[in-house]
Design a protein around this motif. Structure first.
Motif, PDB file in Angstrom:
ATOM      1  N   ARG A  69       0.840  -1.213   0.000  1.00  0.00           N
ATOM      2  CA  ARG A  69       0.000   0.000   0.000  1.00  0.00           C
ATOM      3  C   ARG A  69       0.871   1.257   0.000  1.00  0.00           C
ATOM      4  N   VAL A  70       1.937   1.244   0.807  1.00  0.00           N
ATOM      5  CA  VAL A  70       2.819   2.412   0.866  1.00  0.00           C
ATOM      6  C   VAL A  70       3.546   2.588  -0.462  1.00  0.00           C
ATOM      7  N   ILE A  71       4.044   1.498  -1.027  1.00  0.00           N
ATOM      8  CA  ILE A  71       4.775   1.575  -2.297  1.00  0.00           C
ATOM      9  C   ILE A  71       3.871   2.081  -3.417  1.00  0.00           C
ATOM     10  N   GLN A  72       2.624   1.646  -3.436  1.00  0.00           N
ATOM     11  CA  GLN A  72       1.706   2.040  -4.501  1.00  0.00           C
ATOM     12  C   GLN A  72       1.159   3.449  -4.334  1.00  0.00           C
ATOM     13  N   SER A  73       1.274   3.999  -3.149  1.00  0.00           N
ATOM     14  CA  SER A  73       0.777   5.365  -2.935  1.00  0.00           C
ATOM     15  C   SER A  73       1.842   6.362  -3.375  1.00  0.00           C
ATOM     16  N   ASP A  74       1.406   7.521  -3.741  1.00  0.00           N
ATOM     17  CA  ASP A  74       2.345   8.603  -4.035  1.00  0.00           C
ATOM     18  C   ASP A  74       2.292   9.545  -2.842  1.00  0.00           C
ATOM     19  N   SER A  75       2.810   9.065  -1.734  1.00  0.00           N
ATOM     20  CA  SER A  75       2.652   9.795  -0.480  1.00  0.00           C
ATOM     21  C   SER A  75       4.003  10.243   0.080  1.00  0.00           C
ATOM     22  N   LEU A  76       3.902  11.112   1.057  1.00  0.00           N
ATOM     23  CA  LEU A  76       5.089  11.550   1.774  1.00  0.00           C
ATOM     24  C   LEU A  76       5.736  10.367   2.487  1.00  0.00           C
ATOM     25  N   GLN A  77       4.926   9.448   2.998  1.00  0.00           N
ATOM     26  CA  GLN A  77       5.455   8.269   3.687  1.00  0.00           C
ATOM     27  C   GLN A  77       6.318   7.433   2.739  1.00  0.00           C
ATOM     28  N   ARG A  78       5.870   7.241   1.516  1.00  0.00           N
ATOM     29  CA  ARG A  78       6.665   6.473   0.551  1.00  0.00           C
ATOM     30  C   ARG A  78       7.983   7.184   0.261  1.00  0.00           C
ATOM     31  N   ARG A  79       7.912   8.487   0.027  1.00  0.00           N
ATOM     32  CA  ARG A  79       9.150   9.233  -0.253  1.00  0.00           C
ATOM     33  C   ARG A  79      10.087   9.209   0.937  1.00  0.00           C
ATOM     34  N   TRP A  80       9.541   9.260   2.147  1.00  0.00           N
ATOM     35  CA  TRP A  80      10.354   9.238   3.359  1.00  0.00           C
ATOM     36  C   TRP A  80      11.025   7.872   3.531  1.00  0.00           C
ATOM     37  N   LEU A  81      10.274   6.801   3.338  1.00  0.00           N
ATOM     38  CA  LEU A  81      10.810   5.458   3.553  1.00  0.00           C
ATOM     39  C   LEU A  81      11.665   4.955   2.402  1.00  0.00           C
ATOM     40  N   PHE A  82      11.227   5.186   1.169  1.00  0.00           N
ATOM     41  CA  PHE A  82      11.857   4.564   0.009  1.00  0.00           C
ATOM     42  C   PHE A  82      12.718   5.519  -0.810  1.00  0.00           C
ATOM     43  N   GLY A  83      12.547   6.797  -0.614  1.00  0.00           N
ATOM     44  CA  GLY A  83      13.300   7.763  -1.397  1.00  0.00           C
ATOM     45  C   GLY A  83      12.566   8.127  -2.680  1.00  0.00           C
ATOM     46  N   GLU A 100       7.096   0.449 -14.691  1.00  0.00           N
ATOM     47  CA  GLU A 100       6.927  -0.999 -14.815  1.00  0.00           C
ATOM     48  C   GLU A 100       7.400  -1.712 -13.551  1.00  0.00           C
ATOM     49  N   ALA A 101       8.530  -1.284 -12.998  1.00  0.00           N
ATOM     50  CA  ALA A 101       9.049  -1.896 -11.776  1.00  0.00           C
ATOM     51  C   ALA A 101       8.089  -1.686 -10.610  1.00  0.00           C
ATOM     52  N   LEU A 102       7.555  -0.474 -10.480  1.00  0.00           N
ATOM     53  CA  LEU A 102       6.585  -0.200  -9.413  1.00  0.00           C
ATOM     54  C   LEU A 102       5.329  -1.045  -9.578  1.00  0.00           C
ATOM     55  N   ALA A 103       4.918  -1.291 -10.807  1.00  0.00           N
ATOM     56  CA  ALA A 103       3.733  -2.113 -11.059  1.00  0.00           C
ATOM     57  C   ALA A 103       3.992  -3.588 -10.761  1.00  0.00           C
ATOM     58  N   GLU A 104       5.213  -4.046 -10.991  1.00  0.00           N
ATOM     59  CA  GLU A 104       5.562  -5.458 -10.777  1.00  0.00           C
ATOM     60  C   GLU A 104       5.939  -5.755  -9.326  1.00  0.00           C
ATOM     61  N   LEU A 105       6.344  -4.758  -8.589  1.00  0.00           N
ATOM     62  CA  LEU A 105       6.825  -4.937  -7.218  1.00  0.00           C
ATOM     63  C   LEU A 105       5.826  -5.612  -6.283  1.00  0.00           C
ATOM     64  N   PRO A 106       4.541  -5.263  -6.297  1.00  0.00           N
ATOM     65  CA  PRO A 106       3.599  -5.946  -5.394  1.00  0.00           C
ATOM     66  C   PRO A 106       3.574  -7.466  -5.593  1.00  0.00           C
ATOM     67  N   GLU A 107       3.531  -7.897  -6.848  1.00  0.00           N
ATOM     68  CA  GLU A 107       3.534  -9.340  -7.136  1.00  0.00           C
ATOM     69  C   GLU A 107       4.819  -9.995  -6.632  1.00  0.00           C
ATOM     70  N   ALA A 108       5.946  -9.327  -6.829  1.00  0.00           N
ATOM     71  CA  ALA A 108       7.232  -9.869  -6.391  1.00  0.00           C
ATOM     72  C   ALA A 108       7.293  -9.974  -4.867  1.00  0.00           C
ATOM     73  N   LEU A 109       6.776  -8.978  -4.170  1.00  0.00           N
ATOM     74  CA  LEU A 109       6.770  -9.012  -2.702  1.00  0.00           C
ATOM     75  C   LEU A 109       5.853 -10.109  -2.170  1.00  0.00           C
ATOM     76  N   ARG A 110       4.698 -10.282  -2.803  1.00  0.00           N
ATOM     77  CA  ARG A 110       3.788 -11.352  -2.383  1.00  0.00           C
ATOM     78  C   ARG A 110       4.412 -12.731  -2.607  1.00  0.00           C
ATOM     79  N   GLU A 111       5.082 -12.890  -3.742  1.00  0.00           N
ATOM     80  CA  GLU A 111       5.750 -14.163  -4.028  1.00  0.00           C
ATOM     81  C   GLU A 111       6.848 -14.438  -3.007  1.00  0.00           C
ATOM     82  N   LEU A 112       7.637 -13.439  -2.689  1.00  0.00           N
ATOM     83  CA  LEU A 112       8.700 -13.590  -1.692  1.00  0.00           C
ATOM     84  C   LEU A 112       8.119 -13.954  -0.332  1.00  0.00           C
ATOM     85  N   ASP A 113       7.034 -13.308   0.041  1.00  0.00           N
ATOM     86  CA  ASP A 113       6.372 -13.599   1.314  1.00  0.00           C
ATOM     87  C   ASP A 113       5.871 -15.044   1.355  1.00  0.00           C
ATOM     88  N   GLN A 114       5.256 -15.505   0.272  1.00  0.00           N
ATOM     89  CA  GLN A 114       4.751 -16.882   0.219  1.00  0.00           C
ATOM     90  C   GLN A 114       5.889 -17.890   0.306  1.00  0.00           C
TER      91      GLN A 114
END
Length: 155
Positions: A69-83, A100-114
């Motif tokens: 959720r943080v990665i997909q948002s264009d928020s101050l929290q994302r900029r603070w945490l991720f740069g 493209e990387a931002l769009a693929e990242l959620p799937e990659a994180l879910r796969e890593l978690d599983q």
């Protein structure tokens, strides 16, 4: 003694299958981690900040979905945490790859978690298999919690 420390011939077929599955998931975990690192590097201007931001949010929330959720948002929290992302003015030639990387990242994180969950389950299954095998042979030296020195069993 872990089953992986036993000679292959002393291991039961079930233990050998568990060891093989653990090794395969370990390889898949390495690939999934490399994919997440590649995507973070492509999406954010500073890979180390992005990696540290991901670690921070995962420690704080213990939730892949919260990190997504943080990665997909264009928020101050994302900029603070991720740069800064590579979508900005300074990264004109890299905008498409960053999106493209931002769009693929959620799937990659879910796969890593599983895969992490599967690895934990397999290792726990190996512990239970070894405990049951030793219990059936009359030896009760196996301890699931070596640091506390007591035997824990699930029934």
């Amino acid at each position: 003694m872990l089953t992986s420390e036993l000679p292959q011939r002393a291991m039961s077929p079930e233990a050998q299958a568990l060891e093989q599955a653990i090794a395969e998931v370990g390889i898949a975990l390495n690939v999934a981690e490399a994919r997440v690192e590649r995507l973070l590097r492509s999406a954010f201007s500073n890979e180390h900040s992005a990696t540290n931001g991901l670690r921070t949010i995962m420690k704080r929330t213990q939730s892949v979905e919260a990190a997504i959720r943080v990665i997909q948002s264009d928020s101050l929290q994302r900029r603070w945490l991720f740069g800064q992302t590579r979508e900005g003015f300074l990264f004109f030639g890299e905008r498409h790859a960053a999106r493209e990387a931002l769009a693929e990242l959620p799937e990659a994180l879910r796969e890593l978690d599983q895969l992490n969950k599967k690895a934990r389950d397999l290792k726990r299954g190996r512990q239970l298999h070894l405990a049951a095998r030793q219990e059936n042979t009359g030896t009760r030296t196996f301890q699931l919690n070596h640091s506390q020195g007591h035997h824990q069993r699930m029934r």
